[in-house]
Design a protein around this motif. Structure first.
Motif, PDB file in Angstrom:
ATOM      1  N   SER A 163      53.625  44.023  31.845  1.00 55.92           N
ATOM      2  CA  SER A 163      54.194  43.965  33.191  1.00 55.92           C
ATOM      3  C   SER A 163      54.663  45.355  33.608  1.00 55.92           C
ATOM      4  O   SER A 163      55.155  46.134  32.789  1.00 55.92           O
ATOM      5  CB  SER A 163      55.383  42.992  33.240  1.00 55.92           C
ATOM      6  OG  SER A 163      54.994  41.697  32.852  1.00 55.92           O
ATOM      7  N   ASN A 164      54.523  45.662  34.892  1.00 58.86           N
ATOM      8  CA  ASN A 164      54.942  46.982  35.364  1.00 58.86           C
ATOM      9  C   ASN A 164      55.302  46.956  36.837  1.00 58.86           C
ATOM     10  O   ASN A 164      54.911  46.050  37.585  1.00 58.86           O
ATOM     11  CB  ASN A 164      53.845  48.026  35.112  1.00 58.86           C
ATOM     12  CG  ASN A 164      52.645  47.846  36.027  1.00 58.86           C
ATOM     13  OD1 ASN A 164      51.961  46.825  35.967  1.00 58.86           O
ATOM     14  ND2 ASN A 164      52.384  48.835  36.861  1.00 58.86           N
ATOM     15  N   ASN A 176      44.642  45.735  39.986  1.00 58.26           N
ATOM     16  CA  ASN A 176      45.145  45.591  38.629  1.00 58.26           C
ATOM     17  C   ASN A 176      43.989  45.869  37.676  1.00 58.26           C
ATOM     18  O   ASN A 176      42.880  45.384  37.898  1.00 58.26           O
ATOM     19  CB  ASN A 176      45.670  44.164  38.430  1.00 58.26           C
ATOM     20  CG  ASN A 176      46.455  44.001  37.159  1.00 58.26           C
ATOM     21  OD1 ASN A 176      47.210  44.887  36.768  1.00 58.26           O
ATOM     22  ND2 ASN A 176      46.283  42.870  36.494  1.00 58.26           N
ATOM     23  N   GLU A 185      56.172  44.118  28.173  1.00 59.16           N
ATOM     24  CA  GLU A 185      54.795  44.167  27.704  1.00 59.16           C
ATOM     25  C   GLU A 185      53.874  43.433  28.693  1.00 59.16           C
ATOM     26  O   GLU A 185      54.084  42.263  29.015  1.00 59.16           O
ATOM     27  CB  GLU A 185      54.674  43.531  26.326  1.00 59.16           C
ATOM     28  CG  GLU A 185      53.274  43.654  25.739  1.00 59.16           C
ATOM     29  CD  GLU A 185      53.187  43.100  24.329  1.00 59.16           C
ATOM     30  OE1 GLU A 185      52.077  43.072  23.776  1.00 59.16           O
ATOM     31  OE2 GLU A 185      54.237  42.694  23.782  1.00 59.16           O
ATOM     32  N   ASN A 244      58.033  54.011  28.495  1.00 57.27           N
ATOM     33  CA  ASN A 244      57.937  53.000  29.549  1.00 57.27           C
ATOM     34  C   ASN A 244      57.776  53.553  30.964  1.00 57.27           C
ATOM     35  O   ASN A 244      57.452  52.790  31.872  1.00 57.27           O
ATOM     36  CB  ASN A 244      59.180  52.095  29.524  1.00 57.27           C
ATOM     37  CG  ASN A 244      59.331  51.370  28.206  1.00 57.27           C
ATOM     38  OD1 ASN A 244      58.355  50.899  27.640  1.00 57.27           O
ATOM     39  ND2 ASN A 244      60.567  51.286  27.709  1.00 57.27           N
ATOM     40  N   ARG A 293      55.166  49.638  40.122  1.00 55.70           N
ATOM     41  CA  ARG A 293      54.564  50.915  40.523  1.00 55.70           C
ATOM     42  C   ARG A 293      54.984  51.255  41.943  1.00 55.70           C
ATOM     43  O   ARG A 293      54.870  50.435  42.861  1.00 55.70           O
ATOM     44  CB  ARG A 293      53.042  50.847  40.435  1.00 55.70           C
ATOM     45  CG  ARG A 293      52.339  52.168  40.754  1.00 55.70           C
ATOM     46  CD  ARG A 293      50.827  52.027  40.647  1.00 55.70           C
ATOM     47  NE  ARG A 293      50.122  53.252  40.960  1.00 55.70           N
ATOM     48  CZ  ARG A 293      49.816  54.202  40.093  1.00 55.70           C
ATOM     49  NH1 ARG A 293      50.176  54.048  38.821  1.00 55.70           N
ATOM     50  NH2 ARG A 293      49.167  55.286  40.453  1.00 55.70           N
ATOM     51  N   ASP A 331      55.485  54.864  37.594  1.00 58.49           N
ATOM     52  CA  ASP A 331      55.080  53.599  36.992  1.00 58.49           C
ATOM     53  C   ASP A 331      56.042  53.240  35.864  1.00 58.49           C
ATOM     54  O   ASP A 331      56.204  54.003  34.902  1.00 58.49           O
ATOM     55  CB  ASP A 331      53.645  53.709  36.463  1.00 58.49           C
ATOM     56  CG  ASP A 331      53.073  52.353  36.083  1.00 58.49           C
ATOM     57  OD1 ASP A 331      52.246  51.846  36.850  1.00 58.49           O
ATOM     58  OD2 ASP A 331      53.440  51.809  35.022  1.00 58.49           O
ATOM     59  N   TRP A 332      56.680  52.072  36.004  1.00 57.59           N
ATOM     60  CA  TRP A 332      57.671  51.617  35.022  1.00 57.59           C
ATOM     61  C   TRP A 332      57.141  50.379  34.308  1.00 57.59           C
ATOM     62  O   TRP A 332      56.987  49.322  34.891  1.00 57.59           O
ATOM     63  CB  TRP A 332      58.991  51.297  35.726  1.00 57.59           C
ATOM     64  CG  TRP A 332      60.034  50.706  34.817  1.00 57.59           C
ATOM     65  CD1 TRP A 332      60.256  50.980  33.505  1.00 57.59           C
ATOM     66  CD2 TRP A 332      61.014  49.718  35.190  1.00 57.59           C
ATOM     67  NE1 TRP A 332      61.310  50.254  33.015  1.00 57.59           N
ATOM     68  CE2 TRP A 332      61.791  49.459  34.026  1.00 57.59           C
ATOM     69  CE3 TRP A 332      61.322  49.051  36.377  1.00 57.59           C
ATOM     70  CZ2 TRP A 332      62.847  48.544  34.036  1.00 57.59           C
ATOM     71  CZ3 TRP A 332      62.360  48.149  36.382  1.00 57.59           C
ATOM     72  CH2 TRP A 332      63.121  47.907  35.224  1.00 57.59           C
ATOM     73  N   GLN A 333      56.850  50.508  33.001  1.00 56.52           N
ATOM     74  CA  GLN A 333      56.422  49.380  32.178  1.00 56.52           C
ATOM     75  C   GLN A 333      57.688  48.700  31.641  1.00 56.52           C
ATOM     76  O   GLN A 333      58.175  49.027  30.567  1.00 56.52           O
ATOM     77  CB  GLN A 333      55.557  49.888  31.023  1.00 56.52           C
ATOM     78  CG  GLN A 333      54.276  50.583  31.451  1.00 56.52           C
ATOM     79  CD  GLN A 333      53.118  49.635  31.605  1.00 56.52           C
ATOM     80  OE1 GLN A 333      53.118  48.552  31.045  1.00 56.52           O
ATOM     81  NE2 GLN A 333      52.116  50.050  32.368  1.00 56.52           N
ATOM     82  N   TYR A 334      58.221  47.758  32.419  1.00 56.71           N
ATOM     83  CA  TYR A 334      59.513  47.170  32.067  1.00 56.71           C
ATOM     84  C   TYR A 334      59.404  46.068  31.016  1.00 56.71           C
ATOM     85  O   TYR A 334      60.412  45.630  30.459  1.00 56.71           O
ATOM     86  CB  TYR A 334      60.210  46.640  33.319  1.00 56.71           C
ATOM     87  CG  TYR A 334      59.463  45.552  34.048  1.00 56.71           C
ATOM     88  CD1 TYR A 334      59.592  44.217  33.673  1.00 56.71           C
ATOM     89  CD2 TYR A 334      58.638  45.861  35.123  1.00 56.71           C
ATOM     90  CE1 TYR A 334      58.920  43.220  34.351  1.00 56.71           C
ATOM     91  CE2 TYR A 334      57.959  44.872  35.803  1.00 56.71           C
ATOM     92  CZ  TYR A 334      58.100  43.550  35.404  1.00 56.71           C
ATOM     93  OH  TYR A 334      57.419  42.568  36.085  1.00 56.71           O
ATOM     94  N   LYS A 358      54.731  61.379  30.901  1.00 60.31           N
ATOM     95  CA  LYS A 358      55.494  60.240  30.409  1.00 60.31           C
ATOM     96  C   LYS A 358      56.921  60.676  30.083  1.00 60.31           C
ATOM     97  O   LYS A 358      57.140  61.475  29.168  1.00 60.31           O
ATOM     98  CB  LYS A 358      54.844  59.670  29.153  1.00 60.31           C
ATOM     99  CG  LYS A 358      53.540  58.936  29.403  1.00 60.31           C
ATOM    100  CD  LYS A 358      53.035  58.311  28.105  1.00 60.31           C
ATOM    101  CE  LYS A 358      51.771  57.504  28.343  1.00 60.31           C
ATOM    102  NZ  LYS A 358      51.270  56.869  27.100  1.00 60.31           N
TER     103      LYS A 358
END
Length: 616
Positions: A282-283, A37, A280, A235, A285, A275-278, A231
């Motif tokens: 947090s993600n 991380n 703020e 997200n 991968r 990679d999904w930033q679901y 991208k």
């Protein structure tokens, strides 16, 4: 380790940390290897070393191995020449006990367990992260007993379209050329790089069995890398990267009468990710990758052995931001395969894994806890874990401790290599296991970072020798002191490692040092860096060590001085030069004893490289 020794050493180091009088130019780098991380290096508990792009640029025409072996805590031995098979040691653990990753994907041979870092050109690399100690075992699984080395392939970092070409040459007929281009905008980035290295080599073998081996041993290497990301929206990001090497190396084989002995190798690693930033902070991968290590040996044009290995890896990881700290969890699947004209009894195995962890990053307190379960199709299940915490005693002074367990499954060579001349693999081997304790104290301000680390490892079933066998007990303990300074335009620093890696079994070698583990190692450097000039002088010392068990076949200590520098005539035109082994030190790193005879390999004397880069 004796507690009084650690305490005394820690206290004695504090007077070394002085407040400088001028402002430094330094930023805390972000590392990902220490916790899977992105984390500022000042918030990590385990010892971490980051080699950035600006430092790598001083190694033009060199390899990842050349960069890594000068770092604190690292020693190496080879068979003469930059491209030849070389084993590295980190905190007393050999190359097969150090996990090497390229962009998160395992990169090593499944037969030998070691990674061909000597075939990765420095000009294809963005940065290198070294995680010391066994913390990585609960993060990445088997093979991380001594640490984790992660190589990040070169990527585009500038907006717009840009490119470069390079041309260089040096000692032993070394000639290289390369080129690269990239594009980046707010959503997408792509870069690709390629290079070709050719070197006539030198006569590495000092005591061959036959005169036919007294020749120069050169190499020819072609390399390429690619990185791309896009991208889809704010997200979700898709991307991938790959790095590939194809080489032909001449080498000395003291057990052959052939005059033309070569190995042809193909090595590489590639991966794709989503990679999904679901939310703020947090993600989620997802990643899939493969690495290959393929080699074929020839003597006077006749194939004498082919060894091809492949590792396929898939992973899913979630990072969930909590009101306090972060939760990390994931699962991995690893498939290892061997294809060879040598008759291995078994040629495949799978490992299914799961891990969970927690990381806390605060102004004064940092903590990390991970647990991992690996189910190996050959050896069954194994659980490893790590616990670590650090506390800021003052604005500049920080101290911490950690505890970790680790293991390593034997390689296919160690288990199943066919018997020849009375020796071969041992299918009765047990996996190695270890328990590792570590403490540190660190003082950092605007000018420097100084860290003292003490560690103690209890190792069970250490695999050693050939035919390999399990050594019931071994103990590795040591102290590492590093200090890095940046004052205005001047850089300087040093490191010192004291290490005792000993046989703790009840056999005849009880209390003796393990092979190829020097007690003393050290480095020092001084540099000057401004907008158009980057100069550096470095010194590396490796103490006496023993090539064979029972403290026999000693290798003498040696010290090397290297110089490097870059001058930028314009923002787009630069010249880089490097002189290795400035004082032409005549030294040996490998003296192998087998069947009553000894083969000694010389390392290179003074050698020079000069390269020109044109950017656009």
């Amino acid at each position: 380790m004796n507690k009084n020794l650690i305490t005394t050493t820690l206290l004695a180091s504090l007077p070394l940390v002085a407040v400088a009088e001028q402002q430094a130019n330094s930023l805390d780098p972000i590392v990902v290897t220490a916790s899977r991380n992105p984390t500022e290096i000042t918030n990590t508990v385990a010892q971490v070393r980051v080699i950035k792009q600006q430092d790598l640029s001083l190694y033009q025409g060199q390899t990842a191995l050349d960069v890594i072996k000068i770092q604190p805590g690292v020693s190496s031995y080879g068979s003469g020449g930059a491209d030849k098979a070389t084993n590295i040691f980190l905190r007393g653990y050999s190359g097969s006990q150090i996990l090497v990753l390229i962009d998160g994907i395992r990169y090593s041979s499944a037969t030998t367990g070691t990674a061909a870092l000597n075939l990765l050109p420095a000009d294809q690399i963005e940065r290198i992260e070294i995680l010391y100690g066994a913390t990585g075992a609960a993060l990445y699984g088997a093979d991380a007993m001594g640490g984790v080395i992660q190589v990040f392939s070169k990527k585009t970092v500038k907006q717009g379209t840009h490119g470069y070409v390079t041309l260089g040459g040096g000692s032993h007929g070394h000639f290289t050329y390369g080129a690269g281009a990239g594009y980046q905008d707010d959503k997408s980035s792509i870069s690709f790089n390629g290079s070709h290295n050719k070197n006539d080599g030198f006569n590495a073998i000092a005591s061959p069995y036959v005169d036919s081996q007294r020749d120069k041993d050169g190499y020819d290497s072609k390399n390429g890398s690619l990185a791309i990301s896009h991208k889809l929206n704010d997200n979700f990001t898709l991307g991938g990267s790959a790095i590939y090497n194809r080489s032909t190396s001449e080498y000395d084989n003291a057990f052959s009468t052939a005059s033309d002995v070569i190995t042809k190798q193909r090595n590489g690693s590639g991966q794709i990710f989503g990679d999904w930033q679901y939310a703020e902070g947090s993600n989620l991968r997802m990643q899939y990758g493969e690495s290959i290590d393929k080699s074929s040996n020839y003597e006077d044009g006749v194939n004498t052995g082919t060894f091809n290995t492949k590792q396929q890896q898939a992973s899913l990881q979630i990072n969930q931001q909590l009101p306090v700290g972060e939760f990390i969890a994931g699962t991995e699947y690893l498939k290892q395969r061997v294809q060879s004209d040598t008759a291995f009894t078994k040629t495949k195995r799978d490992v299914t894994s799961g891990f969970v962890g927690y990381q806390l990053v605060q102004d004064k307190f940092d903590a990390q806890a991970f647990v991992r379960y690996d189910d190996n199709s050959q050896f069954g299940g194994k659980t490893t874990y790590n616990l670590g915490a650090a506390y800021a005693l003052s604005e500049n002074l920080r101290a911490g401790a950690s505890y970790a367990t680790a293991y390593r499954a034997p390689t296919f060579n160690e288990l199943y290599f066919p018997m020849a001349w009375g020796s071969g693999g041992n299918p009765e081997l047990n996996p190695e296991t270890s328990k590792n304790s570590e403490i540190f104290v660190e003082y950092a301000d605007n000018y420097q970072v100084t860290r003292l680390t003490g560690y103690y490892n209890n190792v069970k079933d250490l695999i050693t020798g050939w035919t390999p066998y399990n050594l019931s007990k071994a103990k590795i303990k040591g102290v590492t002191l590093t200090s890095d300074w940046a004052i205005n335009d001047y850089l300087f620093g040093f490191s010192y490692d004291y290490q005792q890696a000993k046989d703790a079994s009840d056999g005849t070698n009880h209390g003796k040092l393990l092979t190829i583990r020097p007690k003393h190692k050290g480095t020092a450097y001084v540099g000057y860096r401004v907008e158009n000039i980057d100069l550096r002088a470095e010194y590396q010392y490796v103490g006496k060590y023993y090539r064979t068990a029972g403290e026999t076949n000693p290798i003498s200590s040696y010290g090397l001085v290297n110089l490097s520098g870059t001058y930028r005539f314009t923002p787009n035109i630069s010249v880089t030069a490097r002189i290795n082994n400035l004082f032409d030190k005549d030294y040996v790193t490998n003296s192998a004893t087998a069947w009553g005879s000894t083969t000694t390999y010389n390392e290179d004397g003074t050698n020079v490289f000069v390269g020109v880069t044109l950017g656009f």
